[in-house]
Design an enzyme around this catalytic site. Structure first.
Site, PDB file in Angstrom:
ATOM      1  N   SER A 198       0.831  -1.200   0.000  1.00 51.05           N
ATOM      2  CA  SER A 198       0.000   0.000   0.000  1.00 51.05           C
ATOM      3  C   SER A 198       0.872   1.259   0.000  1.00 51.05           C
ATOM      4  CB  SER A 198      -0.957  -0.046   1.193  1.00 51.05           C
ATOM      5  OG  SER A 198      -1.949   0.946   1.084  1.00 51.05           O
ATOM      6  N   ASP A 210      -9.983  -3.878  -5.251  1.00 51.37           N
ATOM      7  CA  ASP A 210      -9.234  -2.815  -4.614  1.00 51.37           C
ATOM      8  C   ASP A 210      -9.419  -1.536  -5.414  1.00 51.37           C
ATOM      9  OD1 ASP A 210      -7.384  -1.130  -3.424  1.00 51.37           O
ATOM     10  OD2 ASP A 210      -5.640  -2.370  -3.873  1.00 51.37           O
ATOM     11  N   HIS A 260      -7.982  -4.990  -1.043  1.00 55.61           N
ATOM     12  CA  HIS A 260      -6.807  -4.259  -0.575  1.00 55.61           C
ATOM     13  C   HIS A 260      -6.422  -4.765   0.814  1.00 55.61           C
ATOM     14  CE1 HIS A 260      -4.100  -0.757  -0.692  1.00 55.61           C
ATOM     15  NE2 HIS A 260      -4.269  -0.720   0.630  1.00 55.61           N
TER      16      HIS A 260
END
Length: 307
Positions: free
Chosen positions: A153, A251, A281
């Site tokens: 991320s 995501d 995600h």
């Protein structure tokens, strides 16, 4: 395929988020409360907390040594958390899995967080630790060969930015970059990528939450137009290390990661993009135990060994 039922069940059981402004301290405490006790964590040959004395100052790192072998390649890991969450503890299990499955020494970086530390403090810490690893050499049991950067991320954004900065500075020791569902474009116009609309609601990370969760970082001086902040804005991706980019079907950030992979390929960089169907995600951190996703570390190992 639909969202994996185990993930869907987990998300359905989550309480509604509290209203009002985000409280970094409360969110961090909630993250830390979910960390497993030490005795329940994956055992490795050695795990040690070390202070890296770098050009960016003293940076806490955790070094995971997978075996008793005298030398290993090294993977430097940058945790995710929207630049204000996450720690050596919250991503300890992920770093342990990477060390075990890849056979590399993993150096996880406890970089400074927003809003307490203004941009580019965290990025500087990450870059400085990579340089520190190269200087340490024998002290870390580095074999002098493979030196990868990786992150999930927002940590993936740091990994991409560190690889680019190293290239610009002529530091050619980084051999690979591994980006798990990276946050590569911090311009939060919801129309910039289809996945921001397709996966806007109901999959954990929601499009409407991107701006407030990243506001601590952006308000500290991080400009979304700056390629150090949004690596996808870098005009020339040529000469960067080979990349593995792992994305998740459900995501909102899926499409920017996949576009970055295509742009790397167009610039002549070896880039492998692997989309995990039914995943959301954060799945590498939270759901890699699920059979359909459990090969993500084997895929990482194969990529690192294949280049």
């Amino acid at each position: 395929m639909p969202l994996h039922p185990e993930i869907a069940g987990f998300l359905a059981g989550l309480p509604a988020p509290p209203g009002g402004p985000l409280d970094p301290a409360a969110l961090r405490a909630a993250d830390e409360a979910r960390v497993l006790p030490t005795e329940q964590r994956l055992p490795l040959h050695a795990v040690a907390d070390v202070t890296a004395r770098t050009d960016s100052g003293e940076v806490p790192v955790r070094v995971y040594t997978p075996t008793a072998a005298a030398r290993h390649g090294v993977l430097v890991y940058f945790h995710g958390g929207a630049f204000f969450l996450g720690s050596l503890e919250t991503h300890d299990h992920l770093a342990r899995s990477l060390a075990k499955e890849t056979g590399l020494t993993v150096v996880s970086v406890g970089y400074r967080l927003a809003p307490e530390a203004a941009f580019p403090a965290g990025l500087d810490d990450c870059h400085a630790v990579v340089r520190w690893v190269a200087r340490q050499g024998d002290g870390l049991g580095w074999d002098g060969g493979l030196l990868a950067v990786a992150g999930d991320s927002s940590g993936g954004a740091f990994a991409a930015a560190v690889a680019a900065r190293a290239h610009d500075e002529g530091f050619d020791r980084i051999t690979h970059q591994v980006l798990y569902y990276p946050s590569l474009d911090l311009d939060f116009d919801p129309d910039r990528y289809p996945s921001l609309r397709e996966n806007a609601v109901g999959y954990g990370l929601e499009t409407a939450g991107l701006r407030p969760f990243n506001a601590f970082y952006l308000d500290s001086g991080a400009d979304p137009a700056d390629p150090r902040v949004s690596p996808i804005r870098r005009p020339d991706l040529g000469g960067l290390p080979p990349a593995l980019i792992v994305t998740a079907e459900f995501d909102p950030l899926r499409d920017e990661g996949e576009l970055y992979g295509r742009r790397l390929q167009e610039a002549g960089v070896e880039a492998t993009v692997r989309r995990y169907r039914g995943a959301n995600h954060g799945f590498v951190q939270h759901f890699s135990r699920i059979a359909e996703f459990s090969d993500v570390f084997a895929v990482t190992r194969a990529f690192l060994r294949g280049h």
